[in-house]
Each structure stands twice: as C-alpha cells, then as structure tokens.
Scaffold this active site. Sequence first.
Site, PDB file in Angstrom:
ATOM      1  N   TYR A   1       0.841  -1.210   0.000  1.00 14.80           N
ATOM      2  CA  TYR A   1       0.000   0.000   0.000  1.00 14.80           C
ATOM      3  C   TYR A   1       0.873   1.257   0.000  1.00 14.80           C
ATOM      4  CZ  TYR A   1      -2.857   3.623   2.301  1.00 14.80           C
ATOM      5  OH  TYR A   1      -3.482   4.794   2.636  1.00 14.80           O
TER       6      TYR A   1
HETATM    7  N1  LIG Z   1      -8.004   7.030   6.955  1.00 18.61           N
HETATM    8  C1  LIG Z   1      -6.692   6.993   7.059  1.00 18.61           C
HETATM    9  O1  LIG Z   1      -6.128   6.721   8.139  1.00 18.61           O
HETATM   10  C2  LIG Z   1      -5.820   7.311   5.877  1.00 18.61           C
HETATM   11  C3  LIG Z   1      -4.460   7.592   6.097  1.00 18.61           C
HETATM   12  C4  LIG Z   1      -3.649   7.888   5.009  1.00 18.61           C
HETATM   13  C5  LIG Z   1      -4.167   7.915   3.735  1.00 18.61           C
HETATM   14  N2  LIG Z   1      -5.490   7.632   3.532  1.00 18.61           N
HETATM   15  C6  LIG Z   1      -5.987   7.664   2.150  1.00 18.61           C
HETATM   16  O2  LIG Z   1      -7.077   8.542   2.073  1.00 18.61           O
HETATM   17  C7  LIG Z   1      -7.947   8.123   1.017  1.00 18.61           C
HETATM   18  C8  LIG Z   1      -9.381   8.053   1.538  1.00 18.61           C
HETATM   19  O3  LIG Z   1      -9.436   7.135   2.614  1.00 18.61           O
HETATM   20  P1  LIG Z   1     -10.597   7.176   3.707  1.00 18.61           P
HETATM   21  O4  LIG Z   1      -9.953   7.088   5.029  1.00 18.61           O
HETATM   22  O5  LIG Z   1     -11.558   8.279   3.433  1.00 18.61           O
HETATM   23  O6  LIG Z   1     -11.261   5.751   3.409  1.00 18.61           O
HETATM   24  P2  LIG Z   1     -12.799   5.276   3.422  1.00 18.61           P
HETATM   25  O7  LIG Z   1     -13.574   6.034   4.434  1.00 18.61           O
HETATM   26  O8  LIG Z   1     -12.722   3.801   3.513  1.00 18.61           O
HETATM   27  O9  LIG Z   1     -13.340   5.718   1.968  1.00 18.61           O
HETATM   28  C9  LIG Z   1     -12.782   5.135   0.824  1.00 18.61           C
HETATM   29  C10 LIG Z   1     -13.382   5.763  -0.407  1.00 18.61           C
HETATM   30  O10 LIG Z   1     -12.726   5.225  -1.571  1.00 18.61           O
HETATM   31  C11 LIG Z   1     -13.702   4.564  -2.392  1.00 18.61           C
HETATM   32  N3  LIG Z   1     -13.091   3.364  -2.951  1.00 18.61           N
HETATM   33  C12 LIG Z   1     -12.638   2.269  -2.285  1.00 18.61           C
HETATM   34  N4  LIG Z   1     -12.157   1.350  -3.143  1.00 18.61           N
HETATM   35  C13 LIG Z   1     -12.306   1.874  -4.386  1.00 18.61           C
HETATM   36  C14 LIG Z   1     -12.017   1.400  -5.684  1.00 18.61           C
HETATM   37  N5  LIG Z   1     -11.540   0.165  -5.916  1.00 18.61           N
HETATM   38  N6  LIG Z   1     -12.306   2.215  -6.734  1.00 18.61           N
HETATM   39  C15 LIG Z   1     -12.824   3.436  -6.544  1.00 18.61           C
HETATM   40  N7  LIG Z   1     -13.151   3.933  -5.334  1.00 18.61           N
HETATM   41  C16 LIG Z   1     -12.886   3.160  -4.263  1.00 18.61           C
HETATM   42  C17 LIG Z   1     -14.870   4.244  -1.476  1.00 18.61           C
HETATM   43  O11 LIG Z   1     -16.076   4.114  -2.234  1.00 18.61           O
HETATM   44  P3  LIG Z   1     -17.346   3.228  -1.656  1.00 18.61           P
HETATM   45  O12 LIG Z   1     -17.691   3.774  -0.311  1.00 18.61           O
HETATM   46  O13 LIG Z   1     -18.438   3.443  -2.642  1.00 18.61           O
HETATM   47  O14 LIG Z   1     -16.863   1.816  -1.591  1.00 18.61           O
HETATM   48  C18 LIG Z   1     -14.863   5.470  -0.572  1.00 18.61           C
HETATM   49  O15 LIG Z   1     -15.466   6.560  -1.218  1.00 18.61           O
HETATM   50  C19 LIG Z   1      -7.418   6.779   0.520  1.00 18.61           C
HETATM   51  O16 LIG Z   1      -6.649   6.977  -0.653  1.00 18.61           O
HETATM   52  C20 LIG Z   1      -6.506   6.329   1.645  1.00 18.61           C
HETATM   53  O17 LIG Z   1      -5.482   5.496   1.184  1.00 18.61           O
HETATM   54  C21 LIG Z   1      -6.331   7.331   4.572  1.00 18.61           C
END
Ligand SMILES: NC(=O)c1ccc[n+]([C@@H]2O[C@H](COP(=O)([O-])OP(=O)(O)OC[C@H]3O[C@@H](n4cnc5c(N)ncnc54)[C@H](OP(=O)(O)O)[C@@H]3O)[C@@H](O)[C@H]2O)c1
Length: 255
Positions: free
Chosen positions: A160
Amino acid sequence: MDEVHGKVALVTGGNRGIGKEIALALARAGTDVAITYRSNEEEALSVLEDIRRMGRRSAALRLDLNQLADLDGFIDAFGWLLARDFGGRQLDYLVNNAGFGKAIPIEKLTFADFDTFNDVHFKGVVFLTQKVLAMMRDNGGVVFITAAGDRYNVPGYAAYAACKGAIEVFSRYVAKEYGARGIRSNSVAPGGIVTDFNNAAIRSNAQAQAYIIGQTPMGRLGHADDIGDVAAFLCSDAARWMTGQRLEVTGGFNL
Ligand SMILES: NC(=O)c1ccc[n+]([C@@H]2O[C@H](COP(=O)([O-])OP(=O)(O)OC[C@H]3O[C@@H](n4cnc5c(N)ncnc54)[C@H](OP(=O)(O)O)[C@@H]3O)[C@@H](O)[C@H]2O)c1
C-alpha cells in the site's frame, strides 16, 4: 450562484470519509463538485444534497479503480456529465482520493493482493489522471491523497505505502510536464484519520487511538475534515505558487 464562471472539481471516493470532506470543503469555497463512489450510491446522493444546499452544482458517477477496463467508459460518462450538469465547462481540479486499506505482512503478500493495491493506488491513479488532464482547463490542478505511512513505515502496509510513494513521485512529474499549462500538482500525505478505512482500524481500536495520540504533538486524532481543508486549499488561488510538493498532514505524528 456563479454557475458559468465557477470552478469545477472532481473528487474520487467522495461519498464518505476523507473524500466527502474534501468535496464539502471545495463546495464551501465556491467550487462545483463531481464525486465518484464505488458501491455506496446512497451516501453519494446525500453528499450531492449537502453540496447543493451550499448553492453549488454537484453530480456523482460510479468508478471502480479495480476495474480498469472500464476507465475509458468512465471518462466518456464524465465528459457527458460535465455537459449536462456543469454547463459544458471543463474541469479545473482533480482530487485523487479513492482508496482502501488492508494490512498484509510482506511474507503473506500474494500476486493478487499486489495487483489490487497497484490498480487502485498506482496504475488506476496514473491513467485516470492522464485521461482527466486531457480534458482539464489550463491553470487548474491535481491533488493526490497519499499516506504519511510512506515515511514512517507501519508493518503490514508495505505494498500500500509503496504505491502511495510511487504516486508522490508521479505527482512531481505531473507538476513538471503540465506546468507549462499552468496546471499544478501536489500530494497530501495524511496520518491516521478516523474513517471507515481498513475496517475502521483506528475508529474501532482504543489502543491504537491512545498510541496515535501519544505520538502526536497536537495531542488528538486526525479527522477527515483536517485533510479536506488542506486539499481545498491546494485547489485554490491561495496555493497558486505551490507545485510538485508533498504536504504531510498528521498533527506532527512521529516527527
Ligand atoms: N483514513 C486513514 O487513516 C488514511 C491515512 C492515510 C491515507 N489515507 C488515504 O485517504 C484516502 C481516503 O481514505 P478514507 O480514510 O476516506 O477511506 P474510506 O472512508 O474507507 O473511503 C474510501 C473511499 O474510496 C472509495 N473506494 C474504495 N475502493 C475503491 C475502488 N476500488 N475504486 C474506486 N473507489 C474506491 C470508497 O467508495 P465506496 O464507499 O463506494 O466503496 C470510498 O469513497 C485513501 O486513498 C486512503 O489510502 C487514509
């Protein structure tokens, strides 16, 4: 409402979590916003309502970055959406946010796991960006949501975080190759944020929360709007002289 001259942004994964807060922060700043969702259409429709209540235009499209054969179809549909719902304007900003989390130690990583991380977090982001840049107005911008875990290295996140690191490099190349069009490219690296990410690994684990807070000079957990506001800043004229940069947004985690 300045519909004809306002800016238009596309936020991937805008139905929940960080993407939702990015979409809302952009709308608060006066930008019209299209979002993508993968499976949660109802959540997406609710975000559209929130955006419209702020007086901005909005629309949602399905995108699955794990199904890259559908990418050209998505681009065609997005072009059609710009014509129908955004007055035929071109796109000003792309925020690559969509993603998923799963902890897999290196010794357990399979080809299939790797391909999924690669498609969603690297290859899909590269080719979505390439295709969207071709339909983007000059003087716009791209923001990539990466992960601060590509600096501080959390066991289980090798594939990742390596994809996120690759995207940080790609972001700098976008800055280099598209600067002549006035297009800026920057990445935002969040630390642990309380969302559904990786089965709500932080939200549902008090021990993890205590550890994160203990390592965070700002003394609290990070929330999705902490990232949303920074991404919206990068999509504003206030950031007009910033390109090719990585902004770590973690409250100072593990400095
Ligand atoms: N939360 C953290 O701690 C954290 C830390 C560092 C970086 N990030 C990054 O921040 C970004 C958002 O994460 P988040 O925390 O908001 O996660 P989240 O709440 O799980 O939301 C994920 C989002 O991405 C969409 N998604 C998942 N798989 C997908 C795919 N195969 N194709 C297209 N869309 C997809 C989901 O759509 P559905 O709901 O419709 O499935 C949802 O809108 C990600 O890139 C993640 O790597 C998060």
